[in-house]
Design a protein around this motif. Structure first.
Motif, short mmCIF file in Angstrom:
data_model
loop_
_atom_site.label_atom_id
_atom_site.label_comp_id
_atom_site.label_asym_id
_atom_site.label_seq_id
_atom_site.Cartn_x
_atom_site.Cartn_y
_atom_site.Cartn_z
N ARG A 183 0.82 -1.21 0.00
CA ARG A 183 0.00 0.00 0.00
C ARG A 183 0.86 1.26 0.00
N GLU A 184 1.97 1.21 0.72
CA GLU A 184 2.87 2.37 0.76
C GLU A 184 3.46 2.64 -0.62
N ARG A 185 3.92 1.58 -1.29
CA ARG A 185 4.48 1.74 -2.63
C ARG A 185 3.41 2.23 -3.61
N LEU A 186 2.20 1.70 -3.47
CA LEU A 186 1.11 2.14 -4.34
C LEU A 186 0.81 3.62 -4.13
N GLY A 187 0.85 4.06 -2.88
CA GLY A 187 0.63 5.47 -2.59
C GLY A 187 1.71 6.35 -3.20
N ALA B 268 1.22 6.56 -6.90
CA ALA B 268 0.12 7.47 -7.22
C ALA B 268 0.58 8.92 -7.15
N LEU B 269 1.40 9.25 -6.14
CA LEU B 269 1.94 10.60 -6.03
C LEU B 269 2.83 10.93 -7.22
N VAL C 28 2.19 13.91 -9.91
CA VAL C 28 3.20 14.95 -10.18
C VAL C 28 3.60 14.94 -11.65
N GLY C 29 3.74 13.73 -12.20
CA GLY C 29 4.10 13.63 -13.62
C GLY C 29 3.04 14.25 -14.52
N LEU C 30 1.76 14.02 -14.21
CA LEU C 30 0.68 14.62 -14.99
C LEU C 30 0.72 16.14 -14.88
N ALA C 31 0.99 16.65 -13.68
CA ALA C 31 1.07 18.10 -13.50
C ALA C 31 2.23 18.69 -14.32
N LEU C 32 3.37 18.00 -14.31
CA LEU C 32 4.51 18.48 -15.08
C LEU C 32 4.23 18.42 -16.58
N LEU C 33 3.54 17.37 -17.02
CA LEU C 33 3.17 17.28 -18.44
C LEU C 33 2.22 18.41 -18.83
#
Length: 375
Positions: A10-14, A17-18, A22-27
């Motif tokens: 769950r930690e890795r999935l979180g 997701a972050l 962030v990648g979508l925001a940068l794109l």
């Protein structure tokens, strides 16, 4: 610690997701300012050879600053000066309609409307109340200020690329792919081809500017004062900058200029029309056909197929507008190198390798680029 525990998953999935958010925001930011970023890449690759020489004398930050002050800042000041001069001397002669038809595929509608407003303000053709004129002037200043901000951001981004490119390359080798990996080979080949193409553009601008200076100043020596050319050296520098626009090349400057001189000749003495006609013929050969058919492929496509480079300039600018002049070659290079290095393995289901397996003659060899970098 159990790496397969649900808590760790769950930690890795979180975190993924972050990273994805962030990648979508940068794109989104990159898409919104794509013209600014590709212009920054052009400035970076255009002056990187000079910067690399200066780094043998100065620190990376000082070398980057000196490179931008010596090359980028004078170029921006020159563009501002010649644009103002062109608006006041060429557009006032009634050459806007021809100029508009010439550059329409490469500029957005608001840019063309800006030309109309500037022409009206400069030539006194604007109508309306003083408040309307003030609003038109404010609109022009606002548009120019926005363009200036984009140029400032592009130059600033180029500065940090010049200063920190070695650290970025070191991070890429340690985190993404080191020497000998497919990722490193691909990025190295793309970097080498972009350096060749973009720096070739800078060379082309200089060569065309020198040719134009010879043609324009030679014209002024031979032509009578009634049809002499205003500011021939400044116009020659503008012609060099216009060589960045494919197909149009020098026509962006010498066609309105010949029209301006033709109007002057017709008003003073029609027999003097021979001088603008001769200027047009010489400019067509030396400032148009020669750059497009010989100089551009030679200086900007030494490794990449020259015909593909030419189409990248033309189709990129027609599809994306002004920044397509820089984005078109970028898309060409990243596509060609993907075909050369990984496409055949992907189609055959084989493991990818750093070796060039297809279209060996269409781009730089990453192994040779690695050797030159190590040397």
């Amino acid at each position: 610690m159990d790496l397969s525990s649900p808590t760790l998953d769950r930690e890795r999935l979180g975190w993924w997701a972050l990273v994805f958010a962030v990648g979508l925001a940068l794109l989104f930011v990159l898409h919104s300012f794509v013209g600014t970023f590709v212009l920054a890449l052009f400035v970076y690759y255009g002056i990187r050879p000079l910067n690399q020489r200066l780094e043998s004398v100065f620190s990376p930050g000082t070398a980057a600053l000196v490179s931008l002050l010596v090359v980028a800042l004078p170029a921006l000041l020159l563009i501002t000066a010649v644009v103002v001069m062109g608006v006041t001397q060429l557009l006032s002669a009634g050459a806007l309609d021809g100029l508009r038809q010439t550059i329409q595929p490469y500029l957005q509608t608001q840019s063309l409307d800006l030309l109309e407003r500037v022409r009206s303000l400069v030539t006194g053709g604007a109508s309306g109340s003083p408040m309307d004129l003030l609003m038109q002037g404010a609109g022009v200043l606002s548009t120019l200020a926005g363009g200036g901000m984009h140029l400032f951001l592009a130059v600033t981004a180029a500065f940090y690329l010049l200063r920190d490119d070695a650290r970025l390359a070191s991070w890429f080798r340690s985190t993404v792919g080191g020497t000998g990996t497919t990722a490193h080979a691909y990025v190295t080949a793309v970097d080498d081809d972009l350096g060749t193409i973009y720096f070739g553009n800078v060379l082309l601008v200089g060569i065309v500017a020198v040719l134009a200076a010879v043609v324009y100043n030679g014209y002024n020596v031979l032509a009578p004062a009634a049809v002499s050319m205003p500011a021939p050296t400044a116009l020659a520098l503008l012609t060099g900058l216009a060589s960045l626009v494919p197909v149009v090349v020098g026509k962006l400057v010498y066609v309105p200029l010949v029209a301006f001189l033709g109007v002057r000749a017709a008003r003073s003495d029609p027999s003097l029309l021979i001088y603008p006609a001769a200027l047009f013929a010489v400019s067509l050969v030396l400032l148009d056909l020669l750059p497009m058919t010989f100089l551009l492929p030679k200086v900007a496509g030494q490794a990449t197929h020259t015909g593909l480079v030419l189409f990248a300039y033309i189709l990129g600018s027609m599809l994306f507008g002004w920044y397509g002049l820089f984005l078109g070659p970028l898309l060409l290079v990243v596509g060609i190198q993907a075909v050369r290095i990984v496409l055949e393995e992907l189609l055959d289901g084989d493991p990818v390798s750093p070796e060039v397996t297809s279209a060996e003659s269409l781009g730089s060899d990453p192994n040779e680029a690695d050797s030159a970098e190590d040397g």
